[in-house]
Write a protein that holds these residues in place. Structure first.
Motif, short mmCIF file in Angstrom:
data_model
loop_
_atom_site.label_atom_id
_atom_site.label_comp_id
_atom_site.label_asym_id
_atom_site.label_seq_id
_atom_site.Cartn_x
_atom_site.Cartn_y
_atom_site.Cartn_z
N UNK A 1 0.78 -1.23 0.00
CA UNK A 1 0.00 0.00 0.00
C UNK A 1 0.82 1.29 0.00
N UNK A 2 2.15 1.19 0.07
CA UNK A 2 3.01 2.37 0.06
C UNK A 2 3.72 2.42 -1.29
N UNK A 3 3.45 3.46 -2.06
CA UNK A 3 4.05 3.59 -3.39
C UNK A 3 5.01 4.76 -3.42
N UNK A 4 6.14 4.55 -4.07
CA UNK A 4 7.17 5.58 -4.23
C UNK A 4 7.48 5.68 -5.71
N UNK A 5 7.95 6.84 -6.15
CA UNK A 5 8.32 7.02 -7.55
C UNK A 5 9.62 7.81 -7.65
N UNK A 6 10.40 7.45 -8.66
CA UNK A 6 11.70 8.08 -8.90
C UNK A 6 11.93 8.16 -10.40
N UNK A 7 12.89 8.98 -10.78
CA UNK A 7 13.33 8.95 -12.16
C UNK A 7 13.98 7.60 -12.40
N UNK A 8 13.81 7.06 -13.60
CA UNK A 8 14.41 5.76 -13.94
C UNK A 8 15.79 5.93 -14.56
N UNK A 9 16.31 7.16 -14.54
CA UNK A 9 17.61 7.45 -15.13
C UNK A 9 18.68 7.38 -14.05
N UNK B 1 25.03 9.66 -6.45
CA UNK B 1 23.84 10.45 -6.11
C UNK B 1 22.59 9.60 -6.18
N UNK B 2 21.60 9.91 -5.35
CA UNK B 2 20.34 9.14 -5.36
C UNK B 2 19.52 9.41 -6.61
N UNK B 3 18.57 8.53 -6.87
CA UNK B 3 17.59 8.78 -7.94
C UNK B 3 16.69 9.93 -7.48
N UNK B 4 16.33 10.81 -8.40
CA UNK B 4 15.46 11.94 -8.06
C UNK B 4 14.06 11.43 -7.74
N UNK B 5 13.55 11.86 -6.59
CA UNK B 5 12.21 11.46 -6.16
C UNK B 5 11.15 12.19 -6.98
N UNK B 6 10.05 11.48 -7.21
CA UNK B 6 8.89 12.04 -7.88
C UNK B 6 7.70 11.81 -6.95
N UNK B 7 6.56 12.40 -7.25
CA UNK B 7 5.38 12.23 -6.43
C UNK B 7 4.54 11.06 -6.94
#
Length: 154
Positions: free
Chosen positions: A86-94, A133-139
């Motif tokens: 139930x917890x979803x996260x999103x990031x750039x795939x680059x 560096x980490x992957x950039x977080x998205x909403x």
């Protein structure tokens, strides 16, 4: 005295035309500006499909994002994970190392196939380099049967 007259042609020579043609870029619908190092399909581990709606939102079916895994939409450079039910996260795939597209999500780890960088599916942080560096977080927001992803993916 010779009656032979040399005529100088006007306009570019063949070599100049070929050089200019090499610089022409033709946009193709659905092709992103970022080159990817991986050539696998747009989803990671479980089929499914996603779509952009033109306003910067990518809709990913929540059923395509397994717990502990994720879904990679390579055409939109987005990875959606579900680190806990139930917890979803999103990031750039680059990948932040050299710009490859990440290739899979298993055991809450996002893996880049190019040089072995590993990122956390929880927060995008680097678990194993060479990426620094980490992957950039998205909403990521659940919207009915979909996870709507917004934010910059480049």
């Amino acid at each position: 005295m010779s009656d032979h007259v040399e005529v100088e042609e006007s306009g570019p020579d063949r070599r100049s035309v070929m050089k200019a043609a090499a610089l022409v870029v033709v946009p193709v619908a659905g092709v992103g500006a970022v080159a990817a190092c991986s050539s696998s399909s747009s989803s990671s581990s479980s089929g499914g499909s996603s779509s952009g709606n033109g306003n910067g939102t990518v809709a990913v079916p929540s059923s395509s994002v397994p717990v502990g895994g994720g879904y990679i939409d390579k055409s939109n450079n987005v990875v959606v994970t579900q680190p806990q039910a139930g917890v979803f996260k999103a990031f750039t795939a680059v990948c932040t190392h050299q710009g490859c597209t990440v290739g899979g999500v298993t055991n809450n780890r996002i893996v880049c196939p190019c040089h072995g960088s590993v990122f956390s599916a929880q927060d995008g942080s680097v678990l194993n380099g060479p990426a620094a560096s980490p992957l950039a977080a998205m909403t990521a927001k659940v919207n009915g049967a979909n996870v709507d992803v917004t934010g910059s993916s480049s």
